[in-house]
Write a protein that holds these residues in place. Sequence first.
Motif, short mmCIF file in Angstrom:
data_model
loop_
_atom_site.label_atom_id
_atom_site.label_comp_id
_atom_site.label_asym_id
_atom_site.label_seq_id
_atom_site.Cartn_x
_atom_site.Cartn_y
_atom_site.Cartn_z
N VAL A 278 -11.97 -6.14 -1.52
CA VAL A 278 -11.71 -4.83 -1.02
C VAL A 278 -12.42 -3.46 -2.09
O VAL A 278 -12.07 -4.49 -3.31
N TYR B 238 -8.56 -7.53 -4.80
CA TYR B 238 -8.50 -5.91 -4.97
C TYR B 238 -9.62 -5.98 -5.95
O TYR B 238 -9.48 -5.63 -7.12
N PHE C 288 -9.15 0.23 -6.47
CA PHE C 288 -8.64 1.20 -5.48
C PHE C 288 -9.14 2.50 -5.28
O PHE C 288 -8.63 3.03 -4.84
N GLU D 250 0.77 -1.08 -0.22
CA GLU D 250 0.11 0.00 0.43
C GLU D 250 1.07 1.80 -0.34
O GLU D 250 0.54 2.50 -0.91
N TYR E 174 -10.12 0.92 -0.06
CA TYR E 174 -9.10 0.78 -0.19
C TYR E 174 -8.91 2.42 0.12
O TYR E 174 -9.28 3.06 -0.29
N THR F 221 -4.35 -8.47 -7.55
CA THR F 221 -4.61 -7.15 -7.74
C THR F 221 -5.52 -6.92 -9.31
O THR F 221 -6.31 -6.42 -9.89
#
Length: 690
Positions: free
Chosen positions: A505, A609, A612, A88, A370, A314
């Motif tokens: 996320v 994820y 974002f 992160e 996030y 991701t």
Amino acid sequence: MHSEKISEIIAHFIGLFDTAVEEARARNVYAEGARPNEDVAIQPEDEIRAAAFSSDLQLKDFDPSAPYRSLAYDINFAHPRFYGHAFEESLAKLSDLAHRDFSGLHYIPSFSMPGEDPELQVFQGPGSMVAHVAQVNILYDDDYLNMTDRDAEFRDTSFVTAQLLYLQEKAEAASPFISLDRTDSADALKTIADNIHTYVNSVLESGTPGPGGELQTYGSDDTDTSGQTYSYVDAGHDIGGAELTGAIYINGKLADAAPVLDDYMPDRGIAKPPEDPETGKTDLPIEQHSGPLNSLDVAAGANVLANIVAITDTAVISSVTAVMGNYHQIDAISQSYVYSDHDHIDSMFDTSGSAATVAKNIASFQRSVYDDGASQHATSADTGHDPIFPTAWRVSVVDGDVSFVNWIEQYHFINDNDTMTITATGTEATVLTGGNASVNFASMFGIGMQYDLVIVGGNVLDMNVISQIAVLYDNDWARGEPGAPGATIQSGNNLIWNLAEIHNVGANDRFQAMPDYMVQTQKAIEERDASMPSGLAHDANFAGHAGLNVLYITGNLYDVNVIKQVSLLGDSDDVTHAISAIAQNNQNATIHVDTGSNAVVNIAQILDYDTFGHTTYLGGQLYSDAILIQSGLVEHDTSQPQSAPLANEVIAFLGDDATHHAGSEDATINGGHDLSWTLTHPDVMQGVTA
């Protein structure tokens, strides 16, 4: 002769060499230089130290340490959580770079001839990534121990393999996702999604989550599942599940917190690995014994099977996503255990210290948002200045579909069936015929490329599936001869542990209607129009950006993570306690036998994820399917396998639509039904057959 001529030549040259050596020894002057005419006096040591010396460098002591920074995440086997601090931090730095003006470097201006419209220059986008991992462990460890001078009867242990496969079939009956077949085809992935969607809707409409046809629930005691019924839990209808998100289910019941694995691991006794010498140091004096002990400690179980998987996905890192088609999210967890621990113990054995088998299915669906540190980048409007919006863009294009697939399968098939005839020896003795450890570990950490905007021209499939099966057959027989000294036995104390977590996320309310300027942006990219649409340039999500990095996928986007874990352990031991031929050995004998203390562990976590940022524009429909299946069965009958269905199951699911999609059946992976290898000779020395 030819050889004589060669010898003469060698002798000739050796003579010349000797002559050259003698000339070198007789030389009085140097051939390539001159020696000093007079000797130079060596300075005293004190004068050397007193010489003037100055330096602007600071002297420091030697430091042998090596700085080390831990990995980007850590795994807690009790309740795994990812702590992506380094990951992160890297994303925060990338976000900070996005707010700087790189229009002169990163965003190359388009050039055109006078009178012609400038053409948009596009770059190649990232390709697909498909990873298939299969880990298989097979161990055949049937031992025979005879501590007497008599012949022992041979025991056929092939029935254990048959029982394991029978119990596996029962577990698979309550695991609809165990039959999923590995694939990298986009059509096959869509078929799997349609089948899961159809399965969830069929359960929702029929209201019969299990093969028993009734809505039933787990009992209050984890160690006794006789007479239990099925249970149905409605998970809500929003993406992620209002009832499932943040909840922890343990054997079909909601719990406040997940248990810790270390608190339930059985004591393996003499099979426990030796302690670290540093941690084992003590100032206490060594215990002194008056004489030799008459003891026997036997460990025929104490096996450990562990499947551990952690996936961090991701795919494509983006704060804003625009999907022109449909968005389908699937989160599914299936957990099933079946075990048999029905022992036949003679009365001469003390079973008061024997613990029961503990079996737990633990599952949770987590969701978080996030934090990209956007609060640290205040817009110009907040400071009283004119707002900053992007004036340039860089576009990457991928023609066709893009797939990000992580498919991991782990299998254990362990047989540790020991046949022993034991007796007191008059000395201290330990026997370890079990204590096997089989571990499969897989960790995948995929980082995609970062973009400010991702446009998907087709549909998005975001699917996470975990399927876990744990099977234990631990039926033991212990008998004693008349006159043999008493003994204690631990025939249970087994642990079955299925732990699964899916952590998404991205907020549930991030989906918004597709604005017109996003459609114009797609059209501009397809027509290679270099002019950025004004609506895109003034999108509030891009305030503070000097330029935009855009990815356009013309086809569909598949983001799929599948974990399948199967662990089968057969530990059926037969112990005969015989009287020693030496009468003195039977006096004051301490005998302990452990035929249990096994651990079958499956741990899996997916950290996905989804986004974002806080915005996903959607042009089509949003579909959401989340389902949790937990089932367990205790097999009590040791004579013949019963055809009755599983005695307990809990299903929690959600469905965001009632539309049925036609699906097709997938092929079934046969996970170890070939019994030919079991016909080999008994493995007396604990060999491994794979």
